[in-house]
Design a protein around this motif. Structure first.
Motif, PDB file in Angstrom:
ATOM      1  N   LEU A  85     -46.604  -4.174  15.207  1.00 62.62           N
ATOM      2  CA  LEU A  85     -45.405  -3.758  14.476  1.00 62.62           C
ATOM      3  C   LEU A  85     -45.147  -2.268  14.658  1.00 62.62           C
ATOM      4  O   LEU A  85     -44.024  -1.837  14.955  1.00 62.62           O
ATOM      5  CB  LEU A  85     -45.573  -4.086  12.993  1.00 62.62           C
ATOM      6  CG  LEU A  85     -44.406  -3.710  12.082  1.00 62.62           C
ATOM      7  CD1 LEU A  85     -43.374  -4.829  12.049  1.00 62.62           C
ATOM      8  CD2 LEU A  85     -44.900  -3.410  10.662  1.00 62.62           C
ATOM      9  N   SER A  86     -46.189  -1.453  14.495  1.00 62.06           N
ATOM     10  CA  SER A  86     -46.027   0.001  14.577  1.00 62.06           C
ATOM     11  C   SER A  86     -45.602   0.468  15.956  1.00 62.06           C
ATOM     12  O   SER A  86     -44.982   1.529  16.099  1.00 62.06           O
ATOM     13  CB  SER A  86     -47.331   0.704  14.172  1.00 62.06           C
ATOM     14  OG  SER A  86     -48.338   0.534  15.153  1.00 62.06           O
ATOM     15  N   SER A  87     -45.925  -0.314  16.961  1.00 66.22           N
ATOM     16  CA  SER A  87     -45.554   0.062  18.329  1.00 66.22           C
ATOM     17  C   SER A  87     -44.067  -0.141  18.593  1.00 66.22           C
ATOM     18  O   SER A  87     -43.513   0.454  19.529  1.00 66.22           O
ATOM     19  CB  SER A  87     -46.365  -0.758  19.342  1.00 66.22           C
ATOM     20  OG  SER A  87     -45.860  -2.092  19.438  1.00 66.22           O
ATOM     21  N   LYS A 141     -60.922  -2.991  10.635  1.00 65.10           N
ATOM     22  CA  LYS A 141     -59.464  -3.063  10.495  1.00 65.10           C
ATOM     23  C   LYS A 141     -58.778  -1.913  11.214  1.00 65.10           C
ATOM     24  O   LYS A 141     -57.747  -2.096  11.862  1.00 65.10           O
ATOM     25  CB  LYS A 141     -59.084  -3.086   9.013  1.00 65.10           C
ATOM     26  CG  LYS A 141     -59.584  -4.322   8.271  1.00 65.10           C
ATOM     27  CD  LYS A 141     -58.972  -4.456   6.906  1.00 65.10           C
ATOM     28  CE  LYS A 141     -57.530  -4.872   6.964  1.00 65.10           C
ATOM     29  NZ  LYS A 141     -57.329  -6.195   7.588  1.00 65.10           N
ATOM     30  N   GLY A 142     -59.329  -0.719  11.109  1.00 62.90           N
ATOM     31  CA  GLY A 142     -58.707   0.422  11.774  1.00 62.90           C
ATOM     32  C   GLY A 142     -58.697   0.278  13.281  1.00 62.90           C
ATOM     33  O   GLY A 142     -57.668   0.469  13.935  1.00 62.90           O
ATOM     34  N   ALA A 143     -59.860  -0.074  13.836  1.00 68.57           N
ATOM     35  CA  ALA A 143     -59.954  -0.239  15.290  1.00 68.57           C
ATOM     36  C   ALA A 143     -59.027  -1.345  15.771  1.00 68.57           C
ATOM     37  O   ALA A 143     -58.336  -1.198  16.784  1.00 68.57           O
ATOM     38  CB  ALA A 143     -61.390  -0.547  15.681  1.00 68.57           C
ATOM     39  N   ASN A 144     -59.010  -2.466  15.047  1.00 73.33           N
ATOM     40  CA  ASN A 144     -58.136  -3.578  15.441  1.00 73.33           C
ATOM     41  C   ASN A 144     -56.670  -3.136  15.480  1.00 73.33           C
ATOM     42  O   ASN A 144     -55.938  -3.444  16.428  1.00 73.33           O
ATOM     43  CB  ASN A 144     -58.266  -4.738  14.455  1.00 73.33           C
ATOM     44  CG  ASN A 144     -59.652  -5.332  14.415  1.00 73.33           C
ATOM     45  OD1 ASN A 144     -60.441  -5.178  15.335  1.00 73.33           O
ATOM     46  ND2 ASN A 144     -59.948  -6.022  13.319  1.00 73.33           N
ATOM     47  N   GLN A 145     -56.235  -2.439  14.443  1.00 72.25           N
ATOM     48  CA  GLN A 145     -54.842  -2.014  14.354  1.00 72.25           C
ATOM     49  C   GLN A 145     -54.500  -1.009  15.445  1.00 72.25           C
ATOM     50  O   GLN A 145     -53.425  -1.077  16.052  1.00 72.25           O
ATOM     51  CB  GLN A 145     -54.565  -1.448  12.964  1.00 72.25           C
ATOM     52  CG  GLN A 145     -54.599  -2.508  11.883  1.00 72.25           C
ATOM     53  CD  GLN A 145     -54.609  -1.966  10.471  1.00 72.25           C
ATOM     54  OE1 GLN A 145     -54.407  -0.766  10.246  1.00 72.25           O
ATOM     55  NE2 GLN A 145     -54.841  -2.831   9.495  1.00 72.25           N
ATOM     56  N   ALA A 146     -55.408  -0.085  15.709  1.00 74.60           N
ATOM     57  CA  ALA A 146     -55.162   0.917  16.745  1.00 74.60           C
ATOM     58  C   ALA A 146     -55.084   0.270  18.122  1.00 74.60           C
ATOM     59  O   ALA A 146     -54.204   0.600  18.936  1.00 74.60           O
ATOM     60  CB  ALA A 146     -56.262   1.975  16.714  1.00 74.60           C
ATOM     61  N   ILE A 147     -55.990  -0.641  18.410  1.00 76.21           N
ATOM     62  CA  ILE A 147     -55.992  -1.286  19.720  1.00 76.21           C
ATOM     63  C   ILE A 147     -54.770  -2.178  19.876  1.00 76.21           C
ATOM     64  O   ILE A 147     -54.168  -2.247  20.959  1.00 76.21           O
ATOM     65  CB  ILE A 147     -57.311  -2.041  19.940  1.00 76.21           C
ATOM     66  CG1 ILE A 147     -58.426  -1.006  20.171  1.00 76.21           C
ATOM     67  CG2 ILE A 147     -57.227  -3.019  21.105  1.00 76.21           C
ATOM     68  CD1 ILE A 147     -59.811  -1.567  20.287  1.00 76.21           C
ATOM     69  N   ALA A 148     -54.353  -2.830  18.790  1.00 74.74           N
ATOM     70  CA  ALA A 148     -53.123  -3.627  18.856  1.00 74.74           C
ATOM     71  C   ALA A 148     -51.916  -2.739  19.147  1.00 74.74           C
ATOM     72  O   ALA A 148     -51.035  -3.105  19.936  1.00 74.74           O
ATOM     73  CB  ALA A 148     -52.916  -4.383  17.546  1.00 74.74           C
ATOM     74  N   ALA A 149     -51.865  -1.567  18.514  1.00 75.33           N
ATOM     75  CA  ALA A 149     -50.764  -0.634  18.769  1.00 75.33           C
ATOM     76  C   ALA A 149     -50.776  -0.170  20.219  1.00 75.33           C
ATOM     77  O   ALA A 149     -49.741  -0.148  20.898  1.00 75.33           O
ATOM     78  CB  ALA A 149     -50.861   0.556  17.821  1.00 75.33           C
ATOM     79  N   ALA A 150     -51.960   0.203  20.702  1.00 73.72           N
ATOM     80  CA  ALA A 150     -52.074   0.709  22.068  1.00 73.72           C
ATOM     81  C   ALA A 150     -51.745  -0.368  23.096  1.00 73.72           C
ATOM     82  O   ALA A 150     -51.019  -0.112  24.068  1.00 73.72           O
ATOM     83  CB  ALA A 150     -53.482   1.254  22.291  1.00 73.72           C
ATOM     84  N   ARG A 151     -52.272  -1.566  22.900  1.00 70.49           N
ATOM     85  CA  ARG A 151     -52.006  -2.648  23.855  1.00 70.49           C
ATOM     86  C   ARG A 151     -50.541  -3.077  23.825  1.00 70.49           C
ATOM     87  O   ARG A 151     -50.050  -3.653  24.793  1.00 70.49           O
ATOM     88  CB  ARG A 151     -52.920  -3.843  23.557  1.00 70.49           C
ATOM     89  CG  ARG A 151     -54.378  -3.588  23.931  1.00 70.49           C
ATOM     90  CD  ARG A 151     -55.249  -4.799  23.702  1.00 70.49           C
ATOM     91  NE  ARG A 151     -56.643  -4.512  24.029  1.00 70.49           N
ATOM     92  CZ  ARG A 151     -57.664  -5.330  23.786  1.00 70.49           C
ATOM     93  NH1 ARG A 151     -57.444  -6.511  23.223  1.00 70.49           N
ATOM     94  NH2 ARG A 151     -58.898  -4.977  24.108  1.00 70.49           N
ATOM     95  N   SER A 152     -49.855  -2.777  22.715  1.00 70.24           N
ATOM     96  CA  SER A 152     -48.427  -3.099  22.624  1.00 70.24           C
ATOM     97  C   SER A 152     -47.544  -1.947  23.093  1.00 70.24           C
ATOM     98  O   SER A 152     -46.327  -1.996  22.941  1.00 70.24           O
ATOM     99  CB  SER A 152     -48.072  -3.484  21.183  1.00 70.24           C
ATOM    100  OG  SER A 152     -48.665  -4.710  20.825  1.00 70.24           O
TER     101      SER A 152
END
Length: 308
Positions: free
Chosen positions: A258-260, A41-52
């Motif tokens: 969302l965080s991005s 979950k952490g890696a997924n969320q971080a990569i989603a933030a970075a890719r966004s």
């Protein structure tokens, strides 16, 4: 303005087993395919933030093994600052995912190195927390470390986002330092005691969470959409209708995206949820966790085509 997002979380290698349906007790079934992919979950969320588009840093642990090198590689490929990802004596975390033909999944997780994170690791990574705009955590790492991290964040005007998943009760010491909670129907019911089965239950759950000290809430409702309630706004955003292949990481993609986009005052929460919903809609149309997470231009192009 580029958001600075720090994620304290898990790094898992996903073992994806494609099955027609879940086996019954005592039943032996064949798989149609098996794949290996990065996740947690952490890696997924971080990569989603970075890719966004967010400037992203990660705090976590991996084992001194091939899986650990693989996971650090995923972070670095996404241009995530992984200098606070350290080695543990335990093996790198793994997840075993039963992916059904209808796109739904059931997941078993072996925590491994993820469970070795301590307050000392948080102290060593303190600068990553205090210089961020947003700090995100989930429950695939020790809650004690999250409590310490959120305390540092709140002392330094960092907006804290909690995703209480896998579902479990949240200790008061953590809850009091949560600015925004993002949770699904199951997690909402466990935390509030309110079954999320009708529109009225959304309002009741958000009110209960506010009484518990968390005044900003997003309840993700799967294919229906997402309900939000903040100190200044309330509403519901319908999900984009797409053909679903694999729901793995759909919620994580939503949260990272969302965080991005959010501003620290949460004043643009509706626009950020629309963006996150599209990112999630794109993710469920592909197999795997990290491989399915879209890039910023893909989300923006899809939103443009949807006339949002």
């Amino acid at each position: 303005m580029v958001n600075r997002v720090t994620v304290l979380g898990s790094l898992n290698v996903d073992n994806i087993m494609q099955v027609k349906r879940l086996p019954l007790p005592g039943e032996t079934m064949t798989m149609s395919a098996k794949k290996i992919a990065g996740g947690g979950k952490g890696a997924n969320q971080a990569i989603a933030a970075a890719r966004s588009g967010a400037q992203t840093a990660f705090i976590g642990k991996v084992g001194a093994d091939e899986q650990g090198r693989l996971m650090k590689g995923y972070l670095e490929d996404a241009k995530i600052d992984a200098t606070s990802v350290t080695l543990a004596t335990e093996e790198t975390g793994q997840a075993f995912i039963l992916l059904q033909e209808n796109g739904e999944n059931s997941i078993l997780v072996l925590g491994g190195a993820n469970q070795a994170i301590t307050d000392d690791d948080i102290e060593a990574a303190k600068e990553k927390i205090t210089t961020a705009d947003f700090l995100i955590t989930q429950f695939e790492t020790p809650i004690e470390a999250s409590i310490t991290a959120f305390k540092y964040a709140k002392e330094n005007d960092v907006v804290t986002i909690l995703n209480p998943a896998p579902a479990k009760r949240v200790p008061e010491a953590l809850l009091k330092n949560v600015d925004l909670i993002v949770l699904n129907e199951t997690e909402t019911e466990l935390l509030t005691g309110i079954k999320i089965d009708a529109e009225e239950s959304w309002y009741q759950a958000a009110a209960k969470l506010a009484k518990m000290g968390v005044k900003n809430t997003i309840i993700t409702l799967g294919s229906k959409g997402a309900y939000y309630k903040t100190t200044t706004a309330e509403g519901f955003i319908k999900a984009f209708k797409v053909a679903t292949l694999d729901t793995t990481a759909a919620g994580d993609t939503f949260l990272g995206a969302l965080s991005s986009q959010l501003d620290k005052a949460l004043s643009n929460i509706e626009e950020a949820i629309v963006f996150a919903s599209m990112a999630s809609a794109l993710a469920v149309q592909k197999f795997g966790a990290i491989p399915s997470i879209p890039q910023l231009n893909e989300v923006n192009d899809a939103l443009g085509e949807a006339n949002f």
